[in-house]
Design an enzyme around this catalytic site. Structure first.
Site, mmCIF file in Angstrom:
data_model
loop_
_atom_site.group_PDB
_atom_site.id
_atom_site.type_symbol
_atom_site.label_atom_id
_atom_site.label_comp_id
_atom_site.label_asym_id
_atom_site.label_seq_id
_atom_site.Cartn_x
_atom_site.Cartn_y
_atom_site.Cartn_z
ATOM 1 N N ARG A 125 0.731 -1.198 -0.250
ATOM 2 C CA ARG A 125 -0.186 0.111 -0.050
ATOM 3 C C ARG A 125 0.833 1.271 -0.105
ATOM 4 O O ARG A 125 2.043 1.361 0.651
ATOM 5 C CB ARG A 125 -0.649 0.191 1.163
ATOM 6 C CG ARG A 125 -1.904 -0.999 1.298
ATOM 7 C CD ARG A 125 -3.130 -0.671 2.224
ATOM 8 N NE ARG A 125 -2.259 -0.272 3.481
ATOM 9 C CZ ARG A 125 -1.915 -1.011 4.619
ATOM 10 N NH1 ARG A 125 -2.076 -2.224 4.697
ATOM 11 N NH2 ARG A 125 -1.393 -0.434 5.754
ATOM 12 N N TYR A 274 -0.817 -3.424 -7.156
ATOM 13 C CA TYR A 274 -1.072 -4.249 -5.960
ATOM 14 C C TYR A 274 -2.030 -4.147 -5.516
ATOM 15 O O TYR A 274 -3.105 -3.080 -5.357
ATOM 16 C CB TYR A 274 0.397 -3.546 -5.140
ATOM 17 C CG TYR A 274 0.221 -4.342 -3.629
ATOM 18 C CD1 TYR A 274 0.693 -5.457 -3.529
ATOM 19 C CD2 TYR A 274 -0.575 -3.357 -2.837
ATOM 20 C CE1 TYR A 274 0.716 -5.893 -2.224
ATOM 21 C CE2 TYR A 274 -0.725 -3.901 -1.594
ATOM 22 C CZ TYR A 274 -0.208 -5.162 -1.142
ATOM 23 O OH TYR A 274 -0.422 -5.698 0.006
ATOM 24 N N LYS A 283 -9.588 -1.926 1.346
ATOM 25 C CA LYS A 283 -9.576 -0.899 2.035
ATOM 26 C C LYS A 283 -10.018 0.370 1.554
ATOM 27 O O LYS A 283 -10.660 1.239 2.598
ATOM 28 C CB LYS A 283 -7.893 -0.693 2.242
ATOM 29 C CG LYS A 283 -6.824 -2.102 2.748
ATOM 30 C CD LYS A 283 -7.506 -2.404 4.019
ATOM 31 C CE LYS A 283 -6.324 -3.668 4.229
ATOM 32 N NZ LYS A 283 -6.703 -4.316 5.483
ATOM 33 N N HIS A 303 -11.393 -2.082 10.822
ATOM 34 C CA HIS A 303 -10.176 -3.117 10.391
ATOM 35 C C HIS A 303 -10.211 -4.238 11.559
ATOM 36 O O HIS A 303 -9.294 -4.223 12.395
ATOM 37 C CB HIS A 303 -9.171 -2.340 10.384
ATOM 38 C CG HIS A 303 -7.668 -2.906 9.748
ATOM 39 N ND1 HIS A 303 -6.528 -2.691 10.053
ATOM 40 C CD2 HIS A 303 -7.722 -4.051 8.671
ATOM 41 C CE1 HIS A 303 -5.750 -3.461 9.242
ATOM 42 N NE2 HIS A 303 -6.549 -4.173 8.484
ATOM 43 N N SER A 326 -2.189 -4.343 10.097
ATOM 44 C CA SER A 326 -1.890 -5.194 9.048
ATOM 45 C C SER A 326 -0.655 -6.190 9.530
ATOM 46 O O SER A 326 0.335 -5.264 9.971
ATOM 47 C CB SER A 326 -1.750 -4.656 7.735
ATOM 48 O OG SER A 326 -2.822 -4.110 7.349
ATOM 49 N N CYS A 328 -0.051 -8.275 11.925
ATOM 50 C CA CYS A 328 -0.201 -8.435 13.329
ATOM 51 C C CYS A 328 -0.907 -9.566 13.736
ATOM 52 O O CYS A 328 -1.009 -9.755 15.012
ATOM 53 C CB CYS A 328 -0.403 -7.166 13.888
ATOM 54 S SG CYS A 328 0.951 -5.894 13.929
ATOM 55 N N ASP A 351 -10.009 -9.653 8.224
ATOM 56 C CA ASP A 351 -9.470 -8.307 8.204
ATOM 57 C C ASP A 351 -10.736 -7.187 8.443
ATOM 58 O O ASP A 351 -10.019 -6.233 9.013
ATOM 59 C CB ASP A 351 -9.011 -8.412 6.647
ATOM 60 C CG ASP A 351 -8.199 -7.300 6.350
ATOM 61 O OD1 ASP A 351 -7.485 -7.039 7.517
ATOM 62 O OD2 ASP A 351 -8.529 -6.612 5.240
ATOM 63 N N ARG A 447 1.448 -12.092 -0.550
ATOM 64 C CA ARG A 447 0.254 -12.405 -0.529
ATOM 65 C C ARG A 447 -0.129 -13.608 -0.982
ATOM 66 O O ARG A 447 0.116 -13.924 -2.137
ATOM 67 C CB ARG A 447 -0.768 -11.323 -0.668
ATOM 68 C CG ARG A 447 -0.203 -9.902 -0.033
ATOM 69 C CD ARG A 447 -0.838 -9.865 1.395
ATOM 70 N NE ARG A 447 -0.592 -8.381 1.940
ATOM 71 C CZ ARG A 447 -1.107 -8.018 2.554
ATOM 72 N NH1 ARG A 447 -2.268 -8.446 3.257
ATOM 73 N NH2 ARG A 447 -0.800 -6.761 3.481
#
Length: 666
Positions: A125, A274, A283, A303, A326, A328, A351, A447
C-alpha cells in the site's frame, strides 16, 4: 533488475486480440454464452456505437451504471469493454489472458493455483499517495499542532485532485480492455451490504476481485437503479508500451495516486496494480468510504477480524471482533486451532468487520469480503494450519518464491520443505539458499488471495445477512515490552480510549522501512475516511445509549511481549485460546479480574495454563513497569496534542488524565 525479469519487447498485443482468439476456440467447443449473455433488464438504448463491448452488453446495464461506464470509457479510451458476469467460463478466459501476458504462471503442485510477481516498485500500500478529498480539510483529518505533518490522513482540495486526475486518466487505457466489475461488499441483498462498480484495465484485478468480493450478474440484478460506490482504476500503462516492464507487470509508480471523493461516493486509483491499491473493494471502499457511510448511517466499518468461539463443555458460543494492524496476526487468530480441547473456533472474517446494532440492541457484524488477502511469510502448518489447508486450491499468490516441484515457498516454511527441492526467489534468484543470500526468498508483504469458503473452519453463519452477534471487541498490536498479555477496559468509554491510544511496531504491509513503535489508533490509522476526532465521537456516542444497547466488553491483548533476551514470553498461535477463554469468562460476568491502573487484569489463577508445552512467566507477562507506563502516557499525550489537537473529544482526554493519575500510584 536481471534481464530475465524484463520483457523482450515492448510491443504487446491489445487485450482483445487474445480474448477473441480464446473466445473463438470456446465457440467451436459449443460455448456461445461466452460472448453474449441475456440482458438483465430492458433499458432505453443510447448511442454507444463508439464503444465496443466484446463480453456482455452495455444495453443490459442499469442506466446509472451504463452512464458511469460510458463516461469513463470516453475518458480512458479503452479498445474494448468487458462486463464481468463472475462465471467460471469468464474466469477461464481471464486466466488465459494473464498467462498469455506472462503475469500469471501455474503452480502445478496444487489445484488451480497461480503465481504473480509484481514490479519491485509496486509491492505494498502507498499510504503517502493515498488521499481523501473534501471541501474542508478538517472534514478529512484533524489539523496538526505546531505545523507537524498529519499522521491521520492525507487531504487534497477538490480542484487540485481534479487536476491530478486529469493529468493521468485521459487515454490511460488505450490498447487495453476496460473491465466492468459489479461487486457486493457483504452477502448480496443483506441489509448490511453495499454495492460497488469497479472499472479497471487489469485482468489481475478482475481475477482477484472475483475471489475477494461477490461479483457478477446477480449483483447488477440486486442493484437495479439504486446508488453505488464508483471505483475507477488503471495501471497507467496504455499500449503500445514505451518502456519495458519488470516481471511483465504493468504499473506506473512515478504517477501513482489513490483518491477518495466521499461527496461523490467515488474512488479513483492510478498507477499501481498491487492489491491494497487496486482491489478497490478492500481498504478503499470497505474502510475509507465505508467508515463515512457508517458514521452517516450509525454503524461501524472497522479493520477487524470476526471469530466464533464455542465452549464444547457448556455449549455456549460467542463472537469476538478484534482490531490489529496489518501483518500483526489477524488471520492467525481468525483461523486459530485451539490447544484447549474443550474449545472450538470458527472464522467469520480475517480483516474487516461491518457492525450495526439491531432492533434488540445487539451489535451484529458481517464480513464484507468473500476471500482472504493474507500475508504469506510466517504462515505455516505450525502457525496457521487452517490457512494452509485453505490455500491449496483456487489461490492467487503474489511475490512468493517458487519451488522446483511446482509449489510455493516463503519464510516460515523451511521445516516443511522436502529434501532436494530448489527455490526460485520472488526476484528471480535461481537456486536461492538462505545461508547464501542477503535477501528473503519471498517479499515480506507477499500475499495469498483465496476464497473464504474454502477455509475448513468457516462459521456456518458467516454469510448470514443479519450478521453474527458480537460479545467482545479486542484491540492489540506488536509491543515488545511493557504491555501485558491481556487486560479489560473499565467501561465503554475507557475501551474507546484504549482503541484511540493503540501503538504498535510497524510491519511490511505498507512502505515503512524500519521497525518503529507507531501510533495506530483502532488499527485504522491508514484507513480513516474522515476526521479522527469525529470518529472517536461516533464511537463514544453509542456509550451514551448504554441503557438501550448491549454494548460489547472491550479488551486489549499483546501476544508479542519479549524477555530481556529478545524471546517471546507467550507462545501465541493456538495457545491464544487461553486468553479468549478468560475473555469469555468476563463476558459471562465471572469475577476473575483485578483492577490495576491500566485496566482489569486476570486474577493470577484465572488463566488456564494446563497442558502448556513450556511454563510461562506470568509475572513477566503481566508486569506493569512504572517508568514504561509514564513514558507511554507522555507519548499518548504528545500524539493527541500534536495530531488530534482541538478535535480530541473531552472524554478521551479525561481518560488519559485518569490513566496518568493511576500510573503515578504504581
Amino acid at each position: 533488475m536481471p534481464e530475465r525479469n524484463e520483457i523482450e519487447s515492448c510491443d504487446h498485443h491489445s487485450d482483445h486480440e487474445f480474448r477473441e482468439e480464446f473466445s473463438t476456440r470456446l465457440l467451436k467447443e459449443g460455448s456461445p454464452t461466452l460472448v453474449k449473455r441475456p440482458r438483465l433488464q430492458s433499458y432505453p438504448k443510447r448511442d454507444s456505437s463508439h464503444l465496443r463491448a466484446i463480453y456482455g452488453e452495455l444495453d443490459g446495464l442499469p442506466a446509472k451504471v451504463r452512464h458511469y461506464v460510458e463516461e469513463n470509457a470516453r475518458l480512458c479510451k479503452p479498445d474494448t469493454i468487458h462486463i464481468c458476469d463472475g462465471s467460471e467460463r469468464e474466469n477461464e478466459l481471464i486466466t488465459y489472458m494473464l498467462q498469455k501476458d506472462n503475469i500469471l504462471r501455474r503452480l502445478p503442485k496444487y489445484d488451480n493455483c497461480w503465481l504473480a510477481r509484481t514490479d519491485p516498485a509496486d509491492v505494498a500500500r502507498v499510504e503517502r499517495l493515498t488521499y481523501i478529498t473534501t471541501e474542508l480539510q478538517r472534514d478529512t483529518m484533524p489539523t496538526p499542532k505546531y505545523g507537524a505533518k498529519s499522521q491521520l490522513g492525507n487531504w487534497m482540495a477538490p480542484e487540485d485532485m481534479d487536476n491530478e486526475l486529469n493529468m493521468r486518466f485521459p487515454d490511460c487505457m488505450k490498447g487495453r480492455t476496460m473491465f466492468v466489475i459489479p461487486f457486493s461488499m457483504g452477502p448480496v441483498g443483506s441489509p448490511l451490504s453495499k454495492i460497488g462498480i469497479q472499472l479497471t484495465d487489469s485482468a489481475y484485478v478482475v481475477a482477484s476481485m472475483r475471489v475477494m468480493t461477490r461479483m457478477g450478474q446477480n449483483v447488477l440484478q440486486s442493484l437495479g437503479e439504486k446508488d453505488f460506490v464508483k471505483a475507477l482504476h488503471s495501471v497507467g500503462k496504455p499500449l503500445p508500451l514505451t518502456s519495458p516492464l519488470h516481471n511483465n507487470w504493468p504499473c506506473n509508480p512515478k504517477n501513482t495516486i489513490i483518491a477518495h471523493m466521499p461527496e461523490k461516493n467515488e474512488i479513483c486509483s492510478y498507477g499501481s496494480g498491487y492489491g491494497g491499491n487496486s482491489l478497490l473493494g478492500k481498504k478503499c471502499f470497505a474502510l475509507r468510504i465505508g467508515s463515512i457511510l457508517a458514521r452517516n448511517e450509525r454503524w461501524f466499518a472497522e479493520h477487524m477480524l470476526i471469530l466464533g468461539i464455542e465452549n464444547l463443555d457448556t455449549g455456549v458460543k460467542k463472537y469476538v471482533a478484534a482490531a490489529f494492524p496489518s501483518a500483526c496476526g489477524k488471520t492467525n487468530l481468525a483461523m486459530m486451532k485451539p490447544t484447549l480441547p474443550n474449545y472450538k473456533v470458527t472464522c467469520v472474517g480475517d480483516d474487516i468487520a461491518w457492525m450495526r446494532f439491531d432492533s434488540q440492541g445487539r451489535l451484529r457484524a458481517i464480513n464484507p469480503e468473500a476471500g482472504f488477502f493474507g500475508v504469506a511469510p510466517g504462515t505455516s502448518y505450525k502457525t496457521n494450519p487452517h490457512a494452509m489447508d485453505t490455500i491449496k486450491k483456487n489461490t492467487i499468490f503474489t511475490n512468493v518464491a517458487e519451488t522446483s516441484d511446482g509449489g510455493y515457498f516463503w519464510e516460515g516454511l523451511e521445516d516443511e520443505m522436502e529434501p532436494g527441492v530448489k527455490i526460485r526467489s520472488w526476484l528471480g534468484d535461481e537456486d536461492w539458499k538462505k545461508e547464501e543470500s542477503d535477501r528473503p526468498a519471498a517479499h515480506p508483504n507477499s500475499r495469498f488471495c483465496t476464497p473464504a469458503s474454502q477455509c475448513p473452519i468457516m462459521d456456518p453463519a458467516w454469510e448470514d445477512p443479519e450478521g453474527v452477534p458480537i460479545d467482545a471487541i479486542i484491540f492489540g498490536g506488536r509491543r515488545p515490552e511493557g504491555v501485558p498479555l491481556v487486560y479489560e477496559s473499565f467501561n465503554w468509554q475507557h475501551g474507546v480510549f484504549l482503541g484511540a491510544a493503540m501503538r504498535s511496531e510497524s510491519t511490511a504491509a505498507a512502505e515503512h522501512k524500519a521497525k518503529q513503535i507507531m501510533n495506530d489508533p483502532f488499527a485504522m490509522r491508514p484507513f480513516f475516511g474522515y476526521n479522527f476526532g469525529d470518529y472517536l465521537s461516533h464511537w463514544l456516542s453509542f456509550g451514551k445509549q448504554s441503557e438501550e444497547l448491549q454494548l460489547p466488553k472491550i479488551f486489549h491483548v499483546n501476544w508479542f511481549r519479549k524477555d530481556s533476551n529478545g524471546k517471546f514470553l507467550w507462545p501465541g498461535f493456538g495457545e491464544n485460546c487461553r486468553v479468549l477463554d478468560w475473555v469469555l469468562q468476563r463476558c459471562n460476568g465471572e469475577d476473575v479480574f483485578v483492577d490495576t491502573p491500566i485496566g482489569r487484569l486476570p486474577k493470577y489463577d484465572s488463566l488456564n495454563l494446563q497442558g502448556l508445552d513450556k511454563p510461562v512467566d506470568l509475572d513477566a507477562l503481566f508486569h506493569l513497569p512504572r517508568e514504561f507506563w509514564e513514558n507511554e502516557v507522555n507519548a499518548v499525550y504528545k500524539y493527541f496534542d500534536e495530531q488530534v489537537n482541538e478535535d480530541l473529544p473531552k472524554e478521551i482526554m479525561a481518560e488519559l488524565k485518569a490513566l496518568e493519575a493511576r500510573v503515578g500510584a504504581l
